[in-house]
Write a protein that holds these residues in place. Structure first.
Motif, PDB file in Angstrom:
ATOM      1  N   ARG A 160      41.727  48.536  50.635  1.00 27.93           N
ATOM      2  CA  ARG A 160      42.847  49.037  49.819  1.00 27.93           C
ATOM      3  C   ARG A 160      43.867  47.930  49.579  1.00 27.93           C
ATOM      4  O   ARG A 160      44.237  47.200  50.499  1.00 27.93           O
ATOM      5  CB  ARG A 160      43.505  50.224  50.516  1.00 27.93           C
ATOM      6  CG  ARG A 160      44.798  50.700  49.871  1.00 27.93           C
ATOM      7  CD  ARG A 160      45.198  52.026  50.454  1.00 27.93           C
ATOM      8  NE  ARG A 160      46.569  52.399  50.122  1.00 27.93           N
ATOM      9  CZ  ARG A 160      46.975  53.646  49.941  1.00 27.93           C
ATOM     10  NH1 ARG A 160      46.123  54.636  50.056  1.00 27.93           N
ATOM     11  NH2 ARG A 160      48.224  53.912  49.664  1.00 27.93           N
ATOM     12  N   VAL A 161      44.323  47.835  48.327  1.00 25.63           N
ATOM     13  CA  VAL A 161      45.396  46.905  47.966  1.00 25.63           C
ATOM     14  C   VAL A 161      46.578  47.733  47.473  1.00 25.63           C
ATOM     15  O   VAL A 161      46.493  48.405  46.448  1.00 25.63           O
ATOM     16  CB  VAL A 161      44.955  45.933  46.856  1.00 25.63           C
ATOM     17  CG1 VAL A 161      46.061  44.900  46.585  1.00 25.63           C
ATOM     18  CG2 VAL A 161      43.651  45.235  47.222  1.00 25.63           C
ATOM     19  N   ASN A 162      47.668  47.729  48.235  1.00 22.82           N
ATOM     20  CA  ASN A 162      48.877  48.449  47.841  1.00 22.82           C
ATOM     21  C   ASN A 162      49.632  47.622  46.808  1.00 22.82           C
ATOM     22  O   ASN A 162      50.115  46.534  47.115  1.00 22.82           O
ATOM     23  CB  ASN A 162      49.774  48.706  49.057  1.00 22.82           C
ATOM     24  CG  ASN A 162      49.147  49.686  50.032  1.00 22.82           C
ATOM     25  OD1 ASN A 162      48.633  50.721  49.634  1.00 22.82           O
ATOM     26  ND2 ASN A 162      49.187  49.352  51.309  1.00 22.82           N
ATOM     27  N   LEU A 163      49.729  48.145  45.602  1.00 28.75           N
ATOM     28  CA  LEU A 163      50.312  47.368  44.504  1.00 28.75           C
ATOM     29  C   LEU A 163      51.785  47.676  44.307  1.00 28.75           C
ATOM     30  O   LEU A 163      52.200  48.835  44.310  1.00 28.75           O
ATOM     31  CB  LEU A 163      49.586  47.674  43.193  1.00 28.75           C
ATOM     32  CG  LEU A 163      48.193  47.073  42.989  1.00 28.75           C
ATOM     33  CD1 LEU A 163      47.705  47.410  41.583  1.00 28.75           C
ATOM     34  CD2 LEU A 163      48.188  45.577  43.203  1.00 28.75           C
ATOM     35  N   ASP A 164      52.568  46.633  44.109  1.00 25.33           N
ATOM     36  CA  ASP A 164      53.945  46.771  43.664  1.00 25.33           C
ATOM     37  C   ASP A 164      54.281  45.572  42.791  1.00 25.33           C
ATOM     38  O   ASP A 164      53.385  44.808  42.399  1.00 25.33           O
ATOM     39  CB  ASP A 164      54.912  46.922  44.844  1.00 25.33           C
ATOM     40  CG  ASP A 164      54.863  45.748  45.816  1.00 25.33           C
ATOM     41  OD1 ASP A 164      54.428  44.651  45.407  1.00 25.33           O
ATOM     42  OD2 ASP A 164      55.255  45.922  46.981  1.00 25.33           O
ATOM     43  N   LYS A 165      55.544  45.395  42.475  1.00 26.92           N
ATOM     44  CA  LYS A 165      55.943  44.319  41.565  1.00 26.92           C
ATOM     45  C   LYS A 165      55.666  42.929  42.130  1.00 26.92           C
ATOM     46  O   LYS A 165      55.554  41.957  41.376  1.00 26.92           O
ATOM     47  CB  LYS A 165      57.436  44.448  41.237  1.00 26.92           C
ATOM     48  CG  LYS A 165      57.781  45.690  40.440  1.00 26.92           C
ATOM     49  CD  LYS A 165      59.286  45.791  40.214  1.00 26.92           C
ATOM     50  CE  LYS A 165      59.644  47.053  39.430  1.00 26.92           C
ATOM     51  NZ  LYS A 165      61.112  47.199  39.256  1.00 26.92           N
TER      52      LYS A 165
END
Length: 421
Positions: free
Chosen positions: A223-228
């Motif tokens: 899992r890759v937690n995406l944000d800015k």
């Protein structure tokens, strides 16, 4: 309503968009009726909706469980939503709670079997934390795996992966079905986000442990937690994964836009539509981006259209509003993993006896597209399922309130990207 999708010519589109159905030829009109894009009248449409609702409402779901062996973690990730509850103590050396936990799970399973029969192996238990695979908890966690197997259930693990090597033999011995590990970017990015308590990065250790797990034929969901802060780094991570592991069926990387910034607040959260559009731009420039599965709202619906998968209609939003129960080592029971450790989400206790607050349990289970007023007339009801109750409860709103997502724009954005392939 059905997940059906057809390609039409421009002239047919123009007729339909103007709602001049009488101008269609007989073949096209029959297709619209047969495929249930069109109904003779409102009464027939409502009858079809009522039939679908009836089928979905009667669908039985095998109970699933999570066990939280500890709230302690060896990492100090800034966006950790659990850290906000300030519960950091470890489990005690007393393992009596493990047997009590599994006995309580047995009781819930037995009760569920009164409604419909199912195989115990279809009951999944997920180990989660904190960090469930801390090396210091080896004996207790091994006993949890042993008890799960002895009771006839299946299990998987959500872990940060840092101590995974310590548990590999036990995971194989007790037939762990899958492991979820988080990797938030290439080395530099990840090591600025998912750090040990002393400030050191965890990237290299996680990579080594993933390699060990794959060599033992274990299934890894990455899992890759995406944000800015890490979105633009995705191509670099994809390249590193391909260079290191190649294409491996047992390694499934996927991206997930963060919806809660935890202790960091929501300043880094990226709007989902913007996230979809940015990823599409990266897809066009970097072929290696195809490595990632993308988890957005309505993604499963889009898979129905573009990958010919069966449309799974939603009557409820998620497992928390269905037959899910979460047990922590302190004797507490919750419905939603975003609420573990939070007294507002607690629905019962266990110990020498199981004690569920049926009213609180029903609050979650009764939340569906028939009980939520706004959902009853919403065209996206079978894609949405009423929205996330934990977000509603966290914002102190009425628990019976819908949480609406802009499905029109989200589907539109994904449609552009899929058609561009």
């Amino acid at each position: 309503m059905s997940g059906a999708c057809d390609i039409i010519d421009k002239s047919t589109y123009q007729v339909i968009s103007r709602r001049k159905f009488e101008a269609l030829d007989g073949t096209a009109l029959k297709c619209l009726f047969d495929r249930k894009y069109l109904f003779q009248n409102q009464k027939k449409f409502q009858k079809e909706v009522a039939l679908i609702d009836e089928v979905l409402a009667s669908k039985k779901v095998v109970p699933n469980f999570l066990i939280i062996p500890t709230y302690r973690c060896n990492l100090s990730c800034g966006y950790c939503f659990e850290a906000a509850y300030k519960i950091t103590e470890n489990m005690s050396s007393n393992i009596e709670w493990i047997e009590q936990c599994l006995n309580s799970i047995d009781e819930i399973v037995t009760q569920s079997k009164k409604d419909f029969d199912f195989n115990d192996k279809d009951v999944y238990i997920t180990l989660m934390g904190g960090e469930p695979l801390l090396a210091q908890n080896y004996e207790q966690v091994s006993e949890i795996m042993n008890q799960i197997t002895n009771h006839g259930y299946s299990f998987n693990v959500i872990t940060n992966g840092t101590d995974l090597d310590v548990y590999l033999d036990e995971l194989i011995r007790f037939e762990c079905q899958s492991i979820q590990i988080t990797l938030d970017g290439s080395k530099e990015i990840h090591d600025n986000r998912r750090i040990y308590k002393n400030g050191n990065g965890s990237y290299e250790k996680i990579f080594q442990n993933i390699e060990l797990a794959l060599s033992r034929n274990l299934k890894i969901y990455l899992r890759v937690n995406l944000d800015k802060d890490n979105l633009v780094d995705l191509p670099n991570l994809a390249k590193e994964l391909l260079d290191y592991f190649g294409e491996n069926d047992n390694l499934v990387p996927y991206v997930y836009p963060m919806q809660d910034g935890g202790c960091l607040g929501d300043g880094g959260i990226i709007d989902e539509i913007v996230c979809i559009e940015e990823i599409q731009l990266l897809n066009e420039k970097h072929p290696q981006m195809a490595l990632f599965d993308k988890k957005f709202h309505a993604s499963s619906f889009m898979d129905t259209v573009f990958q010919n998968q069966q449309f799974e209609m939603k009557f409820r939003n998620c497992s928390a509003t269905n037959n899910q129960y979460i047990f922590d080592y302190k004797g507490n029971i919750y419905k939603c993993w975003f609420g573990i450790g939070n007294a507002n989400f607690k629905i019962g206790t266990y110990g020498k006896a199981l004690s569920l607050n049926r009213q609180q349990d029903a609050l979650w289970k009764n939340r569906n597209i028939k009980t939520l007023t706004k959902c009853q007339s919403c065209k996206y009801r079978y894609i949405c399922g009423g929205g996330c109750l934990s977000h509603v409860m966290t914002s102190a709103d009425d628990a019976k309130k819908e949480r609406c997502i802009d499905f029109y724009q989200i589907i539109k954005a994904q449609l552009k990207g899929r058609l561009a392939k």
